[in-house]
Design a protein around this motif. Structure first.
Motif, PDB file in Angstrom:
ATOM      1  N   GLY A   1       0.831  -1.197   0.000  1.00  0.00           N
ATOM      2  CA  GLY A   1       0.000   0.000   0.000  1.00  0.00           C
ATOM      3  C   GLY A   1       0.864   1.245   0.000  1.00  0.00           C
ATOM      4  N   GLU A   2       0.470   2.246  -0.801  1.00  0.00           N
ATOM      5  CA  GLU A   2       1.287   3.452  -0.965  1.00  0.00           C
ATOM      6  C   GLU A   2       0.420   4.698  -1.019  1.00  0.00           C
ATOM      7  N   VAL A   3       1.080   5.830  -0.849  1.00  0.00           N
ATOM      8  CA  VAL A   3       0.430   7.115  -1.047  1.00  0.00           C
ATOM      9  C   VAL A   3      -0.030   7.250  -2.491  1.00  0.00           C
ATOM     10  N   ASP A   4       0.844   6.826  -3.424  1.00  0.00           N
ATOM     11  CA  ASP A   4       0.587   7.041  -4.840  1.00  0.00           C
ATOM     12  C   ASP A   4       1.115   5.850  -5.624  1.00  0.00           C
ATOM     13  N   ASN A   5       0.225   5.117  -6.301  1.00  0.00           N
ATOM     14  CA  ASN A   5       0.645   3.985  -7.118  1.00  0.00           C
ATOM     15  C   ASN A   5       0.890   4.369  -8.569  1.00  0.00           C
ATOM     16  N   THR A   6       0.725   5.647  -8.913  1.00  0.00           N
ATOM     17  CA  THR A   6       0.869   6.063 -10.310  1.00  0.00           C
ATOM     18  C   THR A   6       2.284   6.518 -10.654  1.00  0.00           C
ATOM     19  N   ASN A   7       3.182   6.536  -9.660  1.00  0.00           N
ATOM     20  CA  ASN A   7       4.546   7.026  -9.905  1.00  0.00           C
ATOM     21  C   ASN A   7       5.578   5.916  -9.765  1.00  0.00           C
ATOM     22  N   ASN A   8       5.170   4.658 -10.001  1.00  0.00           N
ATOM     23  CA  ASN A   8       6.059   3.514  -9.778  1.00  0.00           C
ATOM     24  C   ASN A   8       6.845   3.100 -11.013  1.00  0.00           C
ATOM     25  N   VAL A   9       6.707   3.834 -12.128  1.00  0.00           N
ATOM     26  CA  VAL A   9       7.317   3.420 -13.394  1.00  0.00           C
ATOM     27  C   VAL A   9       8.335   4.464 -13.856  1.00  0.00           C
ATOM     28  N   ARG A  10       9.495   3.964 -14.293  1.00  0.00           N
ATOM     29  CA  ARG A  10      10.480   4.839 -14.946  1.00  0.00           C
ATOM     30  C   ARG A  10      10.776   4.247 -16.322  1.00  0.00           C
ATOM     31  N   ALA A  11      10.683   5.096 -17.354  1.00  0.00           N
ATOM     32  CA  ALA A  11      10.898   4.664 -18.736  1.00  0.00           C
ATOM     33  C   ALA A  11      12.276   5.112 -19.214  1.00  0.00           C
ATOM     34  N   VAL A  12      13.005   4.190 -19.829  1.00  0.00           N
ATOM     35  CA  VAL A  12      14.333   4.480 -20.378  1.00  0.00           C
ATOM     36  C   VAL A  12      14.312   4.132 -21.867  1.00  0.00           C
ATOM     37  N   PRO A  13      14.564   5.106 -22.763  1.00  0.00           N
ATOM     38  CA  PRO A  13      14.538   4.812 -24.199  1.00  0.00           C
ATOM     39  C   PRO A  13      15.705   3.923 -24.617  1.00  0.00           C
ATOM     40  N   ILE A  14      15.428   3.054 -25.578  1.00  0.00           N
ATOM     41  CA  ILE A  14      16.467   2.176 -26.118  1.00  0.00           C
ATOM     42  C   ILE A  14      16.168   1.931 -27.595  1.00  0.00           C
ATOM     43  N   GLY A  15      17.191   2.026 -28.424  1.00  0.00           N
ATOM     44  CA  GLY A  15      17.057   1.701 -29.842  1.00  0.00           C
ATOM     45  C   GLY A  15      17.526   0.280 -30.079  1.00  0.00           C
ATOM     46  N   ILE A  16      16.641  -0.562 -30.614  1.00  0.00           N
ATOM     47  CA  ILE A  16      16.969  -1.973 -30.834  1.00  0.00           C
ATOM     48  C   ILE A  16      17.147  -2.206 -32.324  1.00  0.00           C
ATOM     49  N   ASN A  17      18.361  -2.606 -32.690  1.00  0.00           N
ATOM     50  CA  ASN A  17      18.695  -2.832 -34.096  1.00  0.00           C
ATOM     51  C   ASN A  17      18.717  -4.321 -34.403  1.00  0.00           C
ATOM     52  N   ALA A  18      18.096  -4.685 -35.502  1.00  0.00           N
ATOM     53  CA  ALA A  18      18.218  -6.061 -35.976  1.00  0.00           C
ATOM     54  C   ALA A  18      19.512  -6.178 -36.765  1.00  0.00           C
ATOM     55  N   SER A  19      20.378  -7.105 -36.393  1.00  0.00           N
ATOM     56  CA  SER A  19      21.618  -7.265 -37.139  1.00  0.00           C
ATOM     57  C   SER A  19      21.344  -7.860 -38.505  1.00  0.00           C
ATOM     58  N   ALA A  20      20.205  -8.529 -38.650  1.00  0.00           N
ATOM     59  CA  ALA A  20      19.837  -9.075 -39.951  1.00  0.00           C
ATOM     60  C   ALA A  20      18.334  -9.274 -39.993  1.00  0.00           C
ATOM     61  N   ILE A  21      17.747  -8.995 -41.173  1.00  0.00           N
ATOM     62  CA  ILE A  21      16.360  -9.345 -41.438  1.00  0.00           C
ATOM     63  C   ILE A  21      16.390 -10.418 -42.512  1.00  0.00           C
ATOM     64  N   LEU A  22      15.923 -11.615 -42.173  1.00  0.00           N
ATOM     65  CA  LEU A  22      16.028 -12.776 -43.053  1.00  0.00           C
ATOM     66  C   LEU A  22      14.664 -13.101 -43.641  1.00  0.00           C
ATOM     67  N   SER A  23      14.607 -13.277 -44.964  1.00  0.00           N
ATOM     68  CA  SER A  23      13.327 -13.572 -45.620  1.00  0.00           C
ATOM     69  C   SER A  23      13.583 -14.280 -46.939  1.00  0.00           C
ATOM     70  N   PHE A  24      12.555 -14.965 -47.435  1.00  0.00           N
ATOM     71  CA  PHE A  24      12.640 -15.548 -48.765  1.00  0.00           C
ATOM     72  C   PHE A  24      12.638 -14.433 -49.808  1.00  0.00           C
ATOM     73  N   SER A  25      13.315 -14.678 -50.923  1.00  0.00           N
ATOM     74  CA  SER A  25      13.361 -13.675 -51.997  1.00  0.00           C
ATOM     75  C   SER A  25      12.074 -13.642 -52.801  1.00  0.00           C
ATOM     76  N   ALA A  26      11.255 -14.686 -52.688  1.00  0.00           N
ATOM     77  CA  ALA A  26       9.994 -14.757 -53.434  1.00  0.00           C
ATOM     78  C   ALA A  26       9.029 -15.657 -52.678  1.00  0.00           C
ATOM     79  N   ALA A  27       7.789 -15.658 -53.137  1.00  0.00           N
ATOM     80  CA  ALA A  27       6.774 -16.489 -52.486  1.00  0.00           C
ATOM     81  C   ALA A  27       6.735 -17.899 -53.059  1.00  0.00           C
ATOM     82  N   THR A  28       7.275 -18.089 -54.278  1.00  0.00           N
ATOM     83  CA  THR A  28       7.274 -19.414 -54.907  1.00  0.00           C
ATOM     84  C   THR A  28       8.629 -19.685 -55.537  1.00  0.00           C
ATOM     85  N   PHE A  29       8.996 -20.963 -55.573  1.00  0.00           N
ATOM     86  CA  PHE A  29      10.227 -21.423 -56.221  1.00  0.00           C
ATOM     87  C   PHE A  29       9.911 -22.698 -56.995  1.00  0.00           C
TER      88      PHE A  29
END
Length: 325
Positions: free
Chosen positions: A200-228
């Motif tokens: 139980g607290e005085v205020d439950n709305t101040n319990n979150v801290r947000a930290v920005p982060i950039g997430i890079n994919a080192s590779a995006i893997l996919s088929f070159s076409a839908a049919t072969f």
């Protein structure tokens, strides 16, 4: 509270006593009713008689500060009396409460999908009394700085050895966490104190801290076409090709799974999964599908192809399935 009958006759009626919390010493409609007690086994209450009620009341949601408990005998007004103006007693009380916040949080500004990163956070009790419960802190990955049900749970930390946490005290948690392998782009790590609201607290709305982060994919893997297409003997007409985009400086791999379309595993093709590995700098790989050649005439048959299980630092792109004929 103790109630006395100071009149000259018994009080035969049943009634209710009340206890309220007030900002001042006057009972009115703005006060908070904390509890009430049915008075029946104590009646009729003889002249000069009395009774005592012991109760525990909950002040968990009350804003800290100086408040007043107002005890009211016969708050229901059931019992006629000589004087109805002396049924209250006011007791001053100073309300204190804890208030948990994530005062600091640290994480890398950038990371790679599926990688492990080091994070830390400090939870402080900025309230005026100790936080006596045990609780859990948690870390989430979010598309924005707001904590809601759409966020991705990453990890939690049981907070028990650090409690009770005194007013003004804090603790710091340092952990390595694993990022999801299927999320990239600009995101936020959300550090949440008392994720389960156990304290139980005085205020439950101040319990979150947000930290920005950039997430890079080192590779995006996919088929070159839908049919072969391949011949019955496995020679390629339109070869099965997997492409890599994004960051190409790391070695990554992906699993190519094969399943029955109209072709049958074991008689028309070998269905064992294939591991496709990209060396640093490679942007495409041609894959030989193990077709089983026979002398029977057959109509065109199909094999379903699916990409799965990318290695750390890679994600699977939109074209994650294909059909081989």
């Amino acid at each position: 509270m103790t109630v006395n009958n100071q009149g000259t006759g018994e009080a035969p009626q049943d009634w209710r006593d009340y206890v309220s919390l007030s900002l001042n010493q006057t009972l009115d409609g703005s006060d908070t009713l904390l509890d009430n007690e049915a008075i029946s086994t104590q009646t009729p209450l003889a002249a000069d008689g009395s009774y005592t009620i012991n109760k525990t009341v909950n002040l968990a949601s009350i804003t800290p500060g100086t408040r007043y408990l107002i005890f009211v005998a016969d708050g229901s007004g059931n019992q006629g009396e000589i004087n109805e103006t002396n049924n209250q007693r006011v007791v001053e009380i100073v309300v204190t409460a804890p208030d948990l916040i994530v005062s600091t949080a640290n994480a890398p500004t950038t990371a790679i999908t599926g990688s492990n990163i080091a994070v830390s956070w400090t939870t402080s009790n900025q309230g005026t009394s100790e936080a006596s419960a045990d609780w859990s802190d948690a870390v989430y990955l979010s598309g924005d700085s707001l904590f809601d049900a759409s966020d991705i749970f990453i990890t939690s930390e049981a907070i028990a050895s650090q409690t009770p946490l005194a007013a003004g005290a804090s603790y710091t948690i340092s952990r390595n966490i694993a990022l999801p392998s299927n999320v990239s782009g600009d995101r936020f790590l959300l550090f949440v104190a008392d994720n389960s609201n156990a304290q139980g607290e005085v205020d439950n709305t101040n319990n979150v801290r947000a930290v920005p982060i950039g997430i890079n994919a080192s590779a995006i893997l996919s088929f070159s076409a839908a049919t072969f297409r391949v011949n019955e003997n496995g020679t390629a007409i339109a070869p099965v090709t997997i492409e890599r985009s994004g960051i190409i400086t790391e070695s990554v791999s992906v699993t190519l799974n094969l399943s029955n379309g109209t072709a049958i595993a074991g008689s028309d093709y070998n269905s064992s999964p294939l591991t496709v590995t990209f060396a640093p700098g490679e942007t495409s790989k041609t894959v030989t599908i193990p077709i089983i050649n026979d002398t029977r005439f057959e109509p065109e048959e199909t094999v379903n192809l699916t990409l799965a299980n990318p290695s750390a630092g890679a994600v699977i792109g939109v074209q994650n399935t294909a059909v081989l004929t």
